[in-house]
Write an enzyme that holds these catalytic residues in place. Structure first.
Site, PDB file in Angstrom:
ATOM      1  N   HIS A   2      -9.141   6.086   0.587  1.00  0.00           N
ATOM      2  CA  HIS A   2      -9.913   6.267   1.818  1.00  0.00           C
ATOM      3  C   HIS A   2     -11.136   7.171   1.700  1.00  0.00           C
ATOM      4  O   HIS A   2     -11.855   7.342   2.685  1.00  0.00           O
ATOM      5  CB  HIS A   2      -8.996   6.800   2.928  1.00  0.00           C
ATOM      6  N   HIS A   3     -11.386   7.780   0.534  1.00  0.00           N
ATOM      7  CA  HIS A   3     -12.518   8.704   0.420  1.00  0.00           C
ATOM      8  C   HIS A   3     -13.801   8.054  -0.074  1.00  0.00           C
ATOM      9  O   HIS A   3     -14.882   8.635   0.088  1.00  0.00           O
ATOM     10  CB  HIS A   3     -12.162   9.854  -0.528  1.00  0.00           C
ATOM     11  N   ALA A   4     -13.724   6.879  -0.692  1.00  0.00           N
ATOM     12  CA  ALA A   4     -14.915   6.266  -1.283  1.00  0.00           C
ATOM     13  C   ALA A   4     -15.962   5.973  -0.215  1.00  0.00           C
ATOM     14  O   ALA A   4     -15.650   5.480   0.869  1.00  0.00           O
ATOM     15  CB  ALA A   4     -14.538   4.981  -2.012  1.00  0.00           C
TER      16      ALA A   4
END
Length: 476
Positions: free
Chosen positions: A136-138
């Site tokens: 979920h951080h990209a």
């Protein structure tokens, strides 16, 4: 008579072959451990097991920039120095190393989530699981927090082809910043994140971060302090999610089950047991809304495997024993050899007064929402799925045997049942060198040309596209 929901489960054994770097906390091997435990419990009998397609560059650039995906596809540990300026641009920190097979890993992770979204859109499944997803951080043009390609955003873009509104729920200990940022200005996606906040990566997810423009009040953040346990987490989760679904009425839900919120995680600071963590999945399941369940963080791998196995049992509706069955990683789970990951005695800094204050603010923001927001007239991008046998061009047909090969065979799994007609004691054939003898890609790049142009959805999902095509209602 109770309706049994159809569950599909995506897994490719290749995903466990990758290693970020020696000593790096992210270990893809945890997915192989999870699958081994799922198999040992016999849970595969209660769901459809599928190998994911490998996501193409075209699919990835539905969200990510062309130059970023091209960089991921070309960079290797051997040539990384030649990409110096680009590496500094796309990999801002040291948390995302260039490792052998980087792009292949991204293809597998994203492919399972995209396939899962399409499976829900087709109505073939009610619940889809991809433990290899949830990164979920990209960002659109940047790797971040061990995440290179945001499979969650790509899956949500697929779900938006059919559903007017998609709800994203994140129970990772870290804020789901990449997903929130992608949909921060639209009301077609509501993001809800329960996370540690305050001098903690990624540093976003303040209570006041509620979205912008048409997306105002469609970003929900519940910042937490160290040590929250099962009872308090269940209290806030169920009350907030109940109101969110009541007001927003999503057509589909994506649940990110990052396991770094478990007690004892190497990088986490919460105190949830596996059963407390799984209670979130069980609660979301009760709404009977098409559900895509993904993995995420989790850095004590024996705890990750146990939690995701328990959540798999919850999603397929099967009670399982707390005593672990024998499996190829059995010794990892000693000395207790139990399925549950127990909470410990760390202090909970989240007082009931604090939680009630945050909850009241969140619910007040929700009251500013219209019930089931209207959707603007907008273009529905063309599908970027692989052509099927119904295509007119006979040169790009996929044979029946090829399509069938994507379904995992029953004899690839075994259990210890010694009696009855369901006995399966055929052992899988081991690879002599798993690192090198990886399975061939299920979708060879030279087999099926992708003829659809790249779609026009952007990271902001503009709410005012100049189009006369109306989105199909999910309530039909």
């Amino acid at each position: 008579m109770t309706y049994k929901r159809a569950v599909s489960y995506y897994y490719d054994n290749d995903v466990g072959n990758f290693m970020f770097n020696p000593g790096h906390p992210m270990k893809p091997h945890r997915m192989r451990m999870t699958h081994s435990l799922v198999t040992a419990y016999g849970l595969y009998k209660h769901m459809e097991i599928l190998r994911p397609s490998r996501a193409t560059k075209t699919q990835m650039t539905a969200f990510h920039s062309d130059d970023y995906i091209e960089f991921l596809a070309r960079v290797t540990p051997e040539n990384a120095e030649n990409f110096g300026p680009h590496q500094n641009r796309f990999f801002a920190g040291d948390d995302c190393p260039v490792f052998e097979g980087l792009f292949e890993f991204c293809e597998l992770s994203a492919g399972g989530s995209i396939d899962g979204a399409n499976k829900l859109n087709s109505g073939d499944s009610d619940i889809v699981i991809n433990w290899s997803g949830g990164l979920h951080h990209a960002k659109k043009t940047e790797a971040s927090g061990f995440c290179y390609v945001n499979d969650i955003v790509l899956a949500i873009l697929q779900l938006l082809r059919k559903h007017q509104r998609v709800l994203y729920i994140d129970i990772d200990v870290h804020h789901g910043d990449g997903v929130e940022e992608a949909f921060y200005t639209t009301d077609r996606v509501m993001t809800v994140s329960f996370h540690k906040y305050g001098e903690y990566f990624p540093g976003t997810g303040d209570l006041k971060d509620i979205g912008l423009h048409r997306g105002r009040h469609y970003a929900v953040n519940f910042p937490l302090k160290d040590g929250i346990g099962d009872e308090s987490y269940e209290y806030i989760f169920q009350s907030v999610i109940t109101k969110v679904i009541e007001f927003y009425r999503p057509g589909a839900i994506v649940l990110q089950c990052g396991a770094d919120s478990l007690a004892g995680d190497r990088l986490g600071c919460f105190n949830l047991s596996a059963r407390g963590h799984g209670a979130c999945a069980a609660f979301v399941k009760t709404f009977n809304i098409p559900l895509l369940v993904l993995g995420g963080g989790g850095y004590s791998i024996r705890n990750v495997a146990r939690a995701w196995t328990y959540e798999t049992s919850v999603l397929v509706g099967q009670e399982v024993s707390d005593e672990l069955p024998f499996n190829e990683y059995y010794n990892y789970y000693g000395p207790e050899y139990q399925l549950n990951v127990a909470s410990n005695n760390m202090d909970d800094l989240n007082s009931r007064t604090y939680l009630d204050k945050i909850k009241a603010t969140v619910l007040e923001n929700l009251r500013n929402l219209p019930f089931a927001p209207s959707v603007q007239m907008q273009e529905v991008p063309r599908d970027i799925e692989i052509p099927t046998e119904d295509e007119e061009d006979p040169e790009i047909r996929i044979s029946e045997s090829y399509s069938y090969s994507r379904v995992a065979r029953y004899y690839e799994y075994s259990d210890s049942e010694d009696e009855g007609d369901d006995r399966r004691d055929i052992e899988p054939i081991p690879l002599a060198n798993p690192q090198r003898q990886r399975q061939r890609s299920l979708i060879p790049h030279d087999l099926v040309p992708i003829k659809s142009p790249r779609n026009g959805l952007t990271s902001n999902l503009s709410p005012h596209p100049e189009s006369e095509v109306e989105t199909e209602s999910d309530e039909q």
